[in-house]
Scaffold this motif. Structure first.
Motif, short mmCIF file in Angstrom:
data_model
loop_
_atom_site.label_atom_id
_atom_site.label_comp_id
_atom_site.label_asym_id
_atom_site.label_seq_id
_atom_site.Cartn_x
_atom_site.Cartn_y
_atom_site.Cartn_z
N HIS A 74 -25.74 6.67 24.36
CA HIS A 74 -26.98 6.52 25.14
C HIS A 74 -26.72 6.16 26.60
CE1 HIS A 74 -26.01 2.40 23.94
NE2 HIS A 74 -26.81 1.97 24.90
N TYR A 75 -25.47 5.82 26.95
CA TYR A 75 -25.13 5.55 28.36
C TYR A 75 -24.82 6.83 29.12
CZ TYR A 75 -24.50 0.58 27.17
OH TYR A 75 -24.67 -0.71 26.76
N LYS B 282 -26.21 9.69 30.06
CA LYS B 282 -27.07 10.25 31.10
C LYS B 282 -27.06 9.42 32.37
CE LYS B 282 -30.32 12.82 28.21
NZ LYS B 282 -31.74 13.00 27.82
N ARG B 283 -26.67 8.17 32.26
CA ARG B 283 -26.66 7.30 33.44
C ARG B 283 -25.52 7.63 34.39
NH1 ARG B 283 -28.09 1.27 31.01
NH2 ARG B 283 -29.47 1.96 29.33
N PHE B 284 -24.60 8.49 33.97
CA PHE B 284 -23.42 8.79 34.78
C PHE B 284 -23.39 10.24 35.26
CE2 PHE B 284 -22.25 5.03 32.44
CZ PHE B 284 -21.62 4.26 33.40
N GLU B 285 -24.56 10.86 35.35
CA GLU B 285 -24.61 12.26 35.78
C GLU B 285 -24.16 12.42 37.23
OE1 GLU B 285 -28.51 13.64 34.92
OE2 GLU B 285 -28.15 13.84 32.76
N GLU C 176 -22.19 10.08 38.87
CA GLU C 176 -21.16 9.07 39.13
C GLU C 176 -19.91 9.35 38.30
OE1 GLU C 176 -20.62 4.19 38.72
OE2 GLU C 176 -22.46 5.18 38.09
N HIS D 48 -22.19 -2.00 32.48
CA HIS D 48 -23.22 -2.08 31.44
C HIS D 48 -22.77 -2.96 30.28
CE1 HIS D 48 -25.62 1.00 33.40
NE2 HIS D 48 -24.55 1.77 33.47
N ARG E 274 -26.04 4.09 45.51
CA ARG E 274 -26.88 4.89 44.61
C ARG E 274 -28.14 4.14 44.26
NH1 ARG E 274 -21.95 5.83 42.79
NH2 ARG E 274 -22.08 4.02 41.42
N SER E 275 -28.03 2.84 44.11
CA SER E 275 -29.18 2.00 43.84
C SER E 275 -29.61 1.30 45.12
CB SER E 275 -28.82 0.95 42.77
OG SER E 275 -29.79 -0.08 42.74
#
Length: 357
Positions: A71-72, A74-77, A79, A109, A195-196
């Motif tokens: 589930h992690y 997609k958070r690294f598309e 990066e 995370h 990024r954030s």
């Protein structure tokens, strides 16, 4: 920030631990580390310090095959995971060192630093181990010396410089604090983009009272063209700016992955100068923009780069300075020798404060 030393209950090998940083130890002050880096570069130039770096990259598919981690993904598309185990070995006049680095962007995370390091310091003659150091803070602090070294070498004496930093992690933080060793009028503003947007705002607020120049968090590259110094310290998978957005005469310090566009590299090859901390190490690592530029063209930086004028920073003569009308790009992979010299500084400074240790 401090690094401290504990002795094992049974005696013998000592360990420099982060948990005792506030209790007793050695300060990783930017000014002191700038002087340490200057000593290291002088010894590198004269062949008194040398080293090598190896990197093992586990297969990313193995990570995402774990059901509890999927589930992690997609958070690294946008990066790089930067999932790697690195070993950096080096020798200087009196000591040797081996740094082992384990890194994964997923760590944030999981409540851990993205990159964690351990440094073993050895006597050079016997190669007997002297101490172990938690190298995580040391690594970030030594990487920040690239910024102070480049400013000292190519932008010294200039005032009102504008700086643009990509990234808001530990290295970006150390870089910002490192720039504080220069006169307060040296910098007019330092822009921070991540990024954030929240992380950039947080870092600017965190450090505002610790530096003399304004820190401005931004969420676009509109200010980039007016900046004299650009520092990429992100973990991006692809370039973080377009060539048209950049100041055509800026100094760009590349500390991350694939962060600078090929059009920018082409322009600097034609009109400016490209430097590496070590051409061979950057080339063989082949994960940063400059090395990728050559490898995607079916060559290597190590083979073709020197023919096109790419130079090792340590090979520059002291008289060679940057012209105001030329772009300058420096790619840094992270030299093992810098880790060695900071570890040496930590160890010897502790011995001065604890002569009976």
């Amino acid at each position: 920030m401090t690094v401290a030393l504990e002795e094992r209950p049974e005696g013998g090998l000592r360990f420099f631990s982060l948990k005792d940083m506030e209790r007793r130890g050695v300060m990783l002050e930017a000014g002191a580390l700038h002087a340490v880096a200057r000593e290291a570069w002088a010894d590198i130039r004269e062949g008194r310090a040398y080293g090598l770096k190896s990197v093992l990259l586990p297969f990313e598919s193995e990570l995402w095959a774990r059901p509890e981690l999927d589930h992690y993904r997609k958070r690294f598309e946008g990066e790089r995971l930067g999932w790697k185990l690195s070993t950096l070995s080096s020798v200087g006049p009196d000591y040797a060192a081996v740094k082992i680095v384990g890194a994964n962007a997923l760590n944030r995370h999981l409540g851990r630093p993205r990159s964690m390091s351990t440094i073993a310091l050895f006597d050079k003659v016997t190669l007997a181990p002297i101490c172990l150091l938690d190298g995580t803070e040391i690594s970030a602090a030594r990487t920040a010396t690239y910024a102070t070294t480049i400013v000292d070498r190519f932008l010294s004496g200039r005032n009102g410089l504008s700086v643009f930093i990509f990234g808001a992690g530990p290295i970006a933080e150390r870089v910002i604090l490192g720039l504080g060793i220069f006169a307060h009028e040296a910098f007019s503003k330092v822009f921070i983009r991540s990024r954030s947007a929240d992380s950039a705002v947080h870092l600017a607020a965190k450090l505002a009272a610790r530096v003399a120049y304004p820190l401005v968090a931004v969420d676009d590259n509109d200010e980039l063209r007016g900046c004299d110094l650009v520092i990429t310290a992100s973990n991006a998978k692809r370039p973080v700016f377009d060539d048209a957005e950049a100041n055509p005469h800026a100094v760009t310090l590349h500390l991350g992955g694939d962060e600078t566009p090929p059009q920018y590299i082409q322009r600097v090859l034609k009109t400016g100068r490209l430097l590496c901390d070590d051409i061979t190490m950057v080339s063989r690592r082949n994960s940063q923009s400059l090395a990728l530029y050559f490898s995607k063209g079916q060559s290597t930086l190590e083979t073709l780069g020197p023919l096109l004028g790419v130079t090792n920073f340590s090979d520059l003569g002291d008289e060679l300075q940057k012209r105001e009308d030329e772009p300058l790009h420096i790619t840094c992979v992270g030299l093992p020798m810098l880790d060695l010299y900071v570890a040496k500084y930590v160890y010897e400074t502790f011995l001065k404060t604890e002569p009976n240790a």
